[in-house]
Enzyme design. Sequence first.
Site, short mmCIF file in Angstrom:
data_model
loop_
_atom_site.label_atom_id
_atom_site.label_comp_id
_atom_site.label_asym_id
_atom_site.label_seq_id
_atom_site.Cartn_x
_atom_site.Cartn_y
_atom_site.Cartn_z
N ASP A 154 48.44 20.81 24.75
CA ASP A 154 48.19 19.39 24.50
C ASP A 154 47.90 19.15 23.03
OD1 ASP A 154 47.45 18.08 27.55
OD2 ASP A 154 47.41 20.25 27.33
N HIS A 312 42.45 14.54 36.50
CA HIS A 312 43.65 15.23 36.99
C HIS A 312 43.40 15.99 38.29
CE1 HIS A 312 45.74 14.01 33.43
NE2 HIS A 312 44.93 14.68 32.63
N HIS A 341 46.83 20.33 30.02
CA HIS A 341 46.67 19.11 30.81
C HIS A 341 45.23 18.59 30.84
CE1 HIS A 341 48.39 16.11 33.31
NE2 HIS A 341 47.91 16.51 34.46
#
Length: 376
Positions: A154, A312, A341
């Site tokens: 990321d 998430h 993530h």
Amino acid sequence: MAVQDSLLLVLIVLIFAGELFVSSTCLPLGYTRPPPRETLSVERPANEDATAPEQVHISVAGENNMRISWITPSSVPARVYYGISSGVYDSSATGNRSSYSFLLYKSGQIYDVVIGPLQPNTTYYYTCGSNSSTEFTLKTPPAQFPLKFAISGDLGQTGWTQTTIQHVGESNYDMLLLPGDLSYADYWQPRWDSFGRLVSPLASQRPWMVTAGNHDVESIPLMNHDSSSFKAYNARWRMPFEQSGSTSNLYYSFNVAGGGVHVIMLGSYTDFDQKSEQYSWLQGDLEAIDRTKTQWVFVLLHAPWYNTNFAHQGESQSVDMKAAMEELLYNSQVDAIFAGHVHAYERFVSTIYYVYYNINDPLRTSPTKPLSSFLN
């Protein structure tokens, strides 16, 4: 969670012949997440020659080869000149030139040239296209241990990205592994160009091996398939999928350290069920590993299969992919899985069929039992 709201994680993985050492930017108890930093935008200098290469990055492309990728506004020969002495280029290779359109955006000329065979643990000097005034250097990974990976997910384009890149550059790493979410372009194509310029000082010197994340998906209605959903990613960041028998740039594998390490990059945002091409490829790839020669097997993917943070939770790319593939990886004795993530540091340790968590982040949930689908 936006990339601006997270402190990017860097793992430096140092592998010796018998042991794996991991150092990381762990979050201490009572940790307070720092505020966001500014979004960066790196523009091409207005007066720069249209043939000058930019967004240069390299990746492994087979046993002793390296792929050189770059972009120019104007067309130049898809050729790389290289050698082991500065200014002396006694070898050259030609490759491919392409471009793509995305809605109203038209990319520059994108080049993809594979050079080699190269010697391990060696510095090479190279130039791209017809512009010989800009010389780049790259260092090939060693053919034996020790070997150092830098792993950062990321990455994005903020002040925190800049700090992360600085730390990575100071680590004397051999290869960077990026488990998804590269540019955070999110459909705005000039952000891919900005990202390429931002990382080029490092990505032109050491191989960067990447896989796609959710922010790399750019689906257009009625054209929702891999070739269109990952048009920018596939055009700009070509990985060695053909060399590993894969049919997709979204999942592939490669060896490093003379075959002592096998790295598998999986695609969280393409088909992964047990009837999919990715699953069939993964089965064959794992079966072909000779563990008498390969001491370490690592897997990278974007959406983590275990996650105690509030963010998430319950996503198909985590839950369903784990259900489809976890047992296969476990039975194949994969040593470690790295994911992105979730913008927080977290690690899990597997013992037999039980997975326990070891986490130090205030945004976690509180599981009351071991985290594993293997409970019986």
